[in-house]
Design an enzyme around this catalytic site. Structure first.
Site, short mmCIF file in Angstrom:
data_model
loop_
_atom_site.label_atom_id
_atom_site.label_comp_id
_atom_site.label_asym_id
_atom_site.label_seq_id
_atom_site.Cartn_x
_atom_site.Cartn_y
_atom_site.Cartn_z
N LYS A 25 0.84 -1.21 0.00
CA LYS A 25 0.00 0.00 0.00
C LYS A 25 0.87 1.25 0.00
O LYS A 25 0.61 2.22 -0.72
CB LYS A 25 -0.93 0.00 1.23
CG LYS A 25 -2.04 -1.03 1.14
CD LYS A 25 -2.81 -1.19 2.45
CE LYS A 25 -3.71 -2.41 2.36
NZ LYS A 25 -4.34 -2.76 3.64
N GLN A 83 -4.71 -1.57 9.94
CA GLN A 83 -4.50 -2.86 9.26
C GLN A 83 -5.09 -3.99 10.12
O GLN A 83 -4.76 -4.13 11.29
CB GLN A 83 -3.00 -3.08 9.02
CG GLN A 83 -2.66 -4.32 8.24
CD GLN A 83 -3.17 -4.30 6.79
OE1 GLN A 83 -3.18 -3.26 6.14
NE2 GLN A 83 -3.61 -5.44 6.30
N ASP A 140 -11.52 2.66 3.73
CA ASP A 140 -11.92 1.26 3.59
C ASP A 140 -13.43 1.09 3.78
O ASP A 140 -13.94 -0.02 3.66
CB ASP A 140 -11.21 0.41 4.66
CG ASP A 140 -10.01 -0.32 4.09
OD1 ASP A 140 -9.87 -0.34 2.84
OD2 ASP A 140 -9.22 -0.88 4.87
#
Ligand code: NAD
Length: 284
Positions: A52, A96, A119
């Site tokens: 990422k 994460q 997200d």
């Protein structure tokens, strides 16, 4: 059979994203910013976070990774997130997952300002997304929609089957396909006769997390097959990536299908980059 080349679609999207970010940055005097919080040292998570980070740098997004020790307590994690909520250079905050088991994932996610949640995992963003008003869309399912769009696959009025009902893939996939006017059936591990459904479908999205478990006989001739699964397999002592579908069997049967690798996989990070940029534009 048309190979749905997710890597190519992803590269094209990243190219145009990079140009748009450059223009926006020159006009606004700043770069979009994404901060990833990684708690502990799970090797798979470390690899994802590094992918990422590199992807952000390539398209011109300012990226930071905050590494916290495995024994970090909830209060410290929440404080870290709250500091980022107030930081005007940070447009997206990503915790994460999975977190170490002593930490409460929902509590951590709810600490993120929903306007900085690329997200789409906060309750507010899940609600907006399912109501069709989401500020951002779930990354992997939206990546699938972008592949279908790029290849002009007709969706309206088609019968779609989604296999899997996870919060990050199956459920949001169901939502996006119904918004695109498909008639969608959601199948899962308790579905009595999976094949009865898949054989009827014009489009099948497979996200069951079972290596190579479906093949030609499970699908209608001419169907479009999207394989979200990713698994490592040892072949002749070498690591190989495979999906949930036996791709090689589909030639001459399916009308189009995504391979693994280079299918859906690269699209997830691309959509994360897009979402971060969209949130930056919203913040101004
Ligand atoms: P998950 O384990 O959370 O969910 C799997 C789902 O499949 C469950 O809802 C379960 O009910 C269903 N299922 C399991 N066995 C089944 C069966 N025999 N028949 C029908 N349904 C069945 O997994 P997930 O997080 O949704 O991920 C699914 C797969 O996609 C995994 O292989 C994962 O690695 C991969 N994945 C890929 C990306 C990407 O970027 N391409 C992103 C996320 C996940």
């Amino acid at each position: 059979m048309l190979k749905l080349d997710g890597l190519m679609v992803s590269n094209k999207l990243r190219e145009s994203l990079s140009e748009n970010i450059e223009k926006w940055s020159q006009a606004s005097g700043r770069r979009p910013g994404l901060t990833v919080i990684l708690v502990g040292n799970d090797p798979a998570s470390e690899v994802y976070v590094s992918h990422k980070h590199k992807a952000c740098q390539k398209v011109g997004i300012q990226s930071e990774v905050i590494k916290l020790a495995h024994d970090t307590q909830m209060e410290q994690l929440k404080q870290t997130i709250e500091t980022l909520n107030l930081d005007k250079q940070v447009d997206g905050i990503l915790v994460q997952l999975p977190l170490p088991s002593h930490l409460n994932e929902r509590e951590a996610l709810e600490t993120i300002n929903p306007k900085k949640d690329p997200d789409a995992l906060t309750i507010e963003n899940i609600g907006l997304f399912f109501g069709g008003e989401g500020r951002v869309k779930s990354c992997t399912p939206n990546g699938v929609m972008e592949i279908l769009k790029y290849y002009d696959i007709p969706l309206s009025g088609k019968k779609a089957v989604v296999i899997g009902r996870s919060k990050i893939v199956g459920l949001p996939m169901f939502n996006l396909l119904q918004q695109a006017n498909c008639t969608v059936t959601l199948c899962h591990s308790r579905t009595a006769d999976l094949k009865e459904h898949t054989l009827e479908a014009d489009i099948v999205v497979v996200a069951a997390g079972k290596p190579e478990f479906l093949g030609k006989d499970d699908f209608k001739k001419g169907a479009v097959i999207i394989d979200v699964g990713i698994h490592r397999k040892q072949v002749d002592g070498k690591n190989k990536l495979v999906g949930d579908v036996r791709y090689d069997e589909l030639e001459g049967w399916a009308s189009a299908a995504t391979p693994v690798p280079k299918g859906v996989g690269p699209m997830t990070i691309t959509m994360l980059l897009k979402n971060t940029f969209d949130l930056a534009r919203d913040q101004g």
